[in-house]
Scaffold this active site. Structure first.
Site, PDB file in Angstrom:
ATOM      1  N   TYR A 280     -39.019 -48.078  51.081  1.00  0.00           N
ATOM      2  CA  TYR A 280     -37.942 -47.724  50.141  1.00  0.00           C
ATOM      3  C   TYR A 280     -38.037 -46.247  49.761  1.00  0.00           C
ATOM      4  O   TYR A 280     -38.054 -45.898  48.584  1.00  0.00           O
ATOM      5  CB  TYR A 280     -38.009 -48.591  48.879  1.00  0.00           C
ATOM      6  CG  TYR A 280     -37.994 -50.061  49.193  1.00  0.00           C
ATOM      7  CD1 TYR A 280     -36.818 -50.675  49.638  1.00  0.00           C
ATOM      8  CD2 TYR A 280     -39.134 -50.843  49.080  1.00  0.00           C
ATOM      9  CE1 TYR A 280     -36.798 -52.021  49.962  1.00  0.00           C
ATOM     10  CE2 TYR A 280     -39.121 -52.182  49.408  1.00  0.00           C
ATOM     11  CZ  TYR A 280     -37.952 -52.763  49.848  1.00  0.00           C
ATOM     12  OH  TYR A 280     -37.936 -54.090  50.174  1.00  0.00           O
ATOM     13  N   TYR A 408     -34.977 -62.562  45.727  1.00  0.00           N
ATOM     14  CA  TYR A 408     -35.405 -61.591  46.735  1.00  0.00           C
ATOM     15  C   TYR A 408     -36.109 -62.360  47.844  1.00  0.00           C
ATOM     16  O   TYR A 408     -37.005 -63.166  47.580  1.00  0.00           O
ATOM     17  CB  TYR A 408     -36.362 -60.532  46.154  1.00  0.00           C
ATOM     18  CG  TYR A 408     -36.846 -59.607  47.236  1.00  0.00           C
ATOM     19  CD1 TYR A 408     -36.039 -58.545  47.673  1.00  0.00           C
ATOM     20  CD2 TYR A 408     -38.048 -59.833  47.890  1.00  0.00           C
ATOM     21  CE1 TYR A 408     -36.450 -57.734  48.721  1.00  0.00           C
ATOM     22  CE2 TYR A 408     -38.458 -59.023  48.947  1.00  0.00           C
ATOM     23  CZ  TYR A 408     -37.656 -57.983  49.359  1.00  0.00           C
ATOM     24  OH  TYR A 408     -38.045 -57.195  50.410  1.00  0.00           O
ATOM     25  N   ASP A 509     -38.806 -70.546  48.879  1.00  0.00           N
ATOM     26  CA  ASP A 509     -39.500 -69.333  49.320  1.00  0.00           C
ATOM     27  C   ASP A 509     -40.717 -69.125  48.417  1.00  0.00           C
ATOM     28  O   ASP A 509     -40.600 -68.610  47.302  1.00  0.00           O
ATOM     29  CB  ASP A 509     -38.527 -68.148  49.246  1.00  0.00           C
ATOM     30  CG  ASP A 509     -39.181 -66.833  49.650  1.00  0.00           C
ATOM     31  OD1 ASP A 509     -40.421 -66.790  49.761  1.00  0.00           O
ATOM     32  OD2 ASP A 509     -38.444 -65.845  49.834  1.00  0.00           O
ATOM     33  N   LYS A 538     -47.654 -63.395  52.410  1.00  0.00           N
ATOM     34  CA  LYS A 538     -48.425 -62.546  51.476  1.00  0.00           C
ATOM     35  C   LYS A 538     -49.881 -62.978  51.314  1.00  0.00           C
ATOM     36  O   LYS A 538     -50.732 -62.600  52.100  1.00  0.00           O
ATOM     37  CB  LYS A 538     -47.715 -62.501  50.122  1.00  0.00           C
ATOM     38  CG  LYS A 538     -46.420 -61.681  50.166  1.00  0.00           C
ATOM     39  CD  LYS A 538     -45.858 -61.495  48.792  1.00  0.00           C
ATOM     40  CE  LYS A 538     -44.547 -60.739  48.762  1.00  0.00           C
ATOM     41  NZ  LYS A 538     -44.683 -59.307  48.852  1.00  0.00           N
TER      42      LYS A 538
HETATM   43  N1  PMP Z   1     -39.748 -63.533  49.958  1.00  0.00           N
HETATM   44  C1  PMP Z   1     -40.285 -63.173  48.779  1.00  0.00           C
HETATM   45  C2  PMP Z   1     -40.168 -64.092  47.599  1.00  0.00           C
HETATM   46  C3  PMP Z   1     -40.947 -61.960  48.665  1.00  0.00           C
HETATM   47  O1  PMP Z   1     -41.468 -61.596  47.485  1.00  0.00           O
HETATM   48  C4  PMP Z   1     -41.058 -61.135  49.815  1.00  0.00           C
HETATM   49  C5  PMP Z   1     -41.800 -59.808  49.756  1.00  0.00           C
HETATM   50  N2  PMP Z   1     -41.767 -59.130  48.578  1.00  0.00           N
HETATM   51  C6  PMP Z   1     -40.488 -61.557  51.013  1.00  0.00           C
HETATM   52  C7  PMP Z   1     -39.845 -62.765  51.054  1.00  0.00           C
HETATM   53  C8  PMP Z   1     -40.568 -60.714  52.250  1.00  0.00           C
HETATM   54  O2  PMP Z   1     -41.864 -60.687  52.734  1.00  0.00           O
HETATM   55  P1  PMP Z   1     -42.351 -59.484  53.694  1.00  0.00           P
HETATM   56  O3  PMP Z   1     -42.369 -58.251  52.854  1.00  0.00           O
HETATM   57  O4  PMP Z   1     -43.704 -59.925  54.137  1.00  0.00           O
HETATM   58  O5  PMP Z   1     -41.375 -59.392  54.810  1.00  0.00           O
END
Ligand code: PMP
Length: 690
Positions: A280, A408, A509, A538
């Site tokens: 970003y 997100y 998610d 993560k």
């Molecule tokens: N889903 C959620 C809830 C997230 O917080 C994130 C990353 N911040 C992602 C998907 C995307 O994961 P990545 O950055 O490993 O692509």
């Protein structure tokens, strides 16, 4: 040339042996003499001494240091220091300490060393270890872990004997695997090297040891100096003088200021500015960056030696802290066997074991795991699974997703399309992103009584668009990057029922929330909910490597694969064995530790430290759940000023928009969490955020 000014507060090096009784103490003492001869104010300190009843004992190594320096003019002013810890039993420190009903640990040893450095402030500190690198100091930690925690370069002392190469090479491997720099090698040749080998020209063979090691170092790109010194039959002044003369080249290398630019970090920033693009970020007005040299536990060590207490777990990932020995062991072990192999047509133990382990901790209905490279890709996979599921059922018109605002899910195109339509990238990619259906964010707070009307919009949207919705996708309980919002578990339960009625799948998610962060293994476990598809990432690998997973029910898998269809996805690095092995180790580690208590303790500390912010004028809300603490401000914060301020305060916190938030590694001490919260309070009360 050595760069040893960039360590966390300590300047100096470790003197370690390739085994016990290799001549380490004598080399340390002679090195000290050599450094004094060069005019470098150095001090030697034995970290742990065993076989000596008390620190004053003439049997202690301090006595050897003193005799080596006896005739030096500086000896009048500087007395060698006593060992940090002494134990009577002549055994490994873990055993010797236990015998005296006490114990040693890396954290306390390092704290004691830092105190020593602060109090006596020698220009250069020679820390003598105990025995070889893997000498245990307790059931889990070895001397090598103390060295890794300090990050100092290591002077390796070994016996120049037949068979000595083996110990030296093993020690060099151990140092490399711990990420430690080799300061130099001192090989100690016995007084009578041929003893026991009549008729063999042992000295010539031993001369080859040194040549061989030099060659190996050169092959590894290491320019550390190697010297050989004889084992002296009698340690008189002449002997000390001779030994220190032989060690002078090493002493010179260790005491000479670095030949590289002193500020390595600044050089790195310059190189970064012309070659690298950050997340970003603009390349025209690049963001301010902090050059980081290494990590350890919950600390990020900057190139200039400053240590930051980590408040971010590297974006939710490093739950066990950094460089955890169990994760590192899994990584090294797997790297030796098979770092990667394609997953099409092949399978391997790390992937199968991880899938089994993951299914064991996910809700019982989850039956299949598809591995992906990152969270965003796991979301793409989940969305594709939902679409192929509907195709399998003959529901080809179900091509859209329903999702709350404030969500997100990642930065790839499918994932972006279900991110918050205002804060996300919808306006930038207007006309390009798939048009999804949005509903208001779950309005009922986690910590308030449930309001059933919070589900009204979901109900309306499903009534209006139900036939075209393939799945509903959302982050369970905590909306992360879209606003750090915590909502009521009953919302999730109610939404699952609505999805079921509407024939839409439910995708949860758990990429940010999974693996304990909210106080439950998965955030969905706060609610009674049975998702069809779950994404995680993560913290899956404890923050060591990139890996994500999309799990689904047997019913989803069966319909995706109906009518002879296959699932149309297959990344090159799918189920990377290194990442799978580390992820399995991370899950095992969670299973072995009382992470629930650690997260509860984080919650208590975060509440205690952040709740006082609620009375500050610019603060709109303070909320804490598990290991997540959030201070929401009324206006967007001045991120540049805050980022700088936090680094100055010795903490790593990255606020954005109207959110100053903390999610420290689970291993963080109450004291460290207190420091993080204090820095947040200080920033807000001093108006740094404005
Ligand atoms: N889903 C959620 C809830 C997230 O917080 C994130 C990353 N911040 C992602 C998907 C995307 O994961 P990545 O950055 O490993 O692509």
């Amino acid at each position: 040339m050595l760069r040893n000014a960039d360590q966390a507060g300590l300047r100096g090096f470790f003197v370690a042996g390739s085994g016990t009784d290799v001549g380490k103490t004598v080399v340390t003492a002679a090195m000290l003499r050599a450094l004094w001869r060069l005019g470098t104010p150095a001090q030697a300190l034995k970290v742990v001494q065993t076989g000596v009843r008390d620190v004053q004992s003439p049997l202690g190594d301090t006595h050897v240091y003193a005799t080596a320096l006896e005739d030096m003019p500086q000896a009048k002013a500087v007395q060698p220091t006593q060992p940090l810890y002494c134990f009577a039993l002549p055994a490994s420190p873990h055993l010797a300490a236990a015998q005296e009903q006490t114990s040693l640990c890396v954290e306390h040893l390092c704290a004691a060393l830092r105190r020593f450095q602060a109090e006596s402030a020698p220009a250069l500190l020679l820390l003598e270890g105990a025995g070889g690198l893997h000498v245990p100091i307790n059931a889990q930690e070895d001397m090598l872990d103390v060295m890794a925690a300090l990050g100092l370069p290591v002077l390796l002392v070994g016996s120049n004997v037949l068979g000595g190469l083996n110990h030296m090479l093993l020690s060099l491997d151990a140092l490399r695997d711990a990420g430690l720099r080799l300061a130099g090698i001192a090989l100690v040749t016995p007084a009578d090297p041929s003893a026991g080998c009549p008729g063999v020209d042992v000295p010539t063979l031993l001369a080859d040891n040194a040549a061989f090691l030099r060659q190996r170092l050169a092959q590894r790109g290491c320019d550390a100096a190697l010297v050989t010194v004889p084992r002296m039959p009698c340690l008189d002044l002449a002997a000390w003088e001779r030994l220190s003369s032989l060690l002078l080249p090493l002493a010179q290398a260790l005491s000479t200021p670095c030949a590289e630019p002193r500020n390595k970090g600044e050089l790195l920033l310059q190189r970064d500015a012309v070659a690298v693009w950050h997340p970003y970020a603009s390349t025209v007005t690049p963001p301010a960056l902090a050059p980081v040299a290494r990590t350890q536990g919950n600390r990020i060590v900057l190139a200039d030696g400053r240590e930051l207490i980590d408040g971010m777990s590297s974006w939710w990932a490093a739950i066990h802290g950094y460089n955890h020995p169990q994760l590192m062991a899994a990584l090294h072990g797997q790297a030796g066997r098979m770092p990667h192999v394609m997953f099409g047509g092949l399978t391997h133990e790390p992937a199968v074991a991880l899938a089994e382990r993951l299914l064991h901790c996910l809700p019982a209905d989850m039956e299949r795991v598809f591995f992906a490279d990152s969270g965003s890709v796991a979301v793409e996979v989940a969305m594709k699974m939902a679409l192929q599921y509907q195709i399998g059922l003959g529901e080809r018109q179900r091509v859209r997703f329903l999702t709350p605002t404030g969500g997100y899910h990642g930065d790839t195109f499918g994932a972006m399309s279900v991110c918050d339509p205002v804060n996300g990238m919808h306006s930038l990619f207007k006309g390009i992103l798939a048009q999804q259906v949005f509903m208001e964010r779950p309005s009922c707070r986690f910590d308030r009584p449930f309001d059933p009307t919070s589900l009204d919009e979901a109900r309306r949207k499903l009534q209006a668009h139900g036939q075209e919705i393939a799945a509903v996708i959302l982050e369970p309980i905590v909306q992360g990057a879209g606003g750090m919002w915590f909502y009521h578990p009953d919302y999730l339960t109610g939404l699952a029922a609505l999805c079921h009625e509407a024939g839409a799948l439910l995708i949860l998610d758990e990429i940010a929330t999974g693996f304990g962060r909210t106080g439950k293994m998965f955030a969905m476990q706060w609610a009674k909910v049975k998702p069809d598809i779950v994404c995680c990432g993560k913290a899956l690998t404890g923050g060591v490597l990139t890996l994500a997973a999309t799990a689904c029910t047997a019913e989803v898998a069966a319909n995706v694969c109906a009518h002879g269809q296959v699932f149309m996805h297959g990344p090159t690095f799918m189920a990377n064995p290194l990442a799978c092995a580390v992820a399995k180790a991370s899950l095992d580690l969670l299973g072995e530790t009382d992470w629930q208590e650690r997260v509860r303790s984080l919650e208590r500390c975060l509440k205690h430290g952040l709740n006082p912010c609620a009375t500050l004028p610019d603060v709109a809300d303070v909320r804490v759940l598990g290991g997540i603490g959030v201070v929401e401000t009324v206006q967007p914060v001045n991120t540049t000023a805050l980022h700088r301020f936090f680094v100055e305060q010795g903490v790593w916190i990255r606020p954005f928009n109207r959110l100053i938030y903390l999610m420290p590694p689970y291993i963080s001490s109450a004291e460290d969490v207190g420091h993080l919260c204090h820095a947040v309070r200080l920033a807000l009360s001093a108006g740094i955020h404005c």
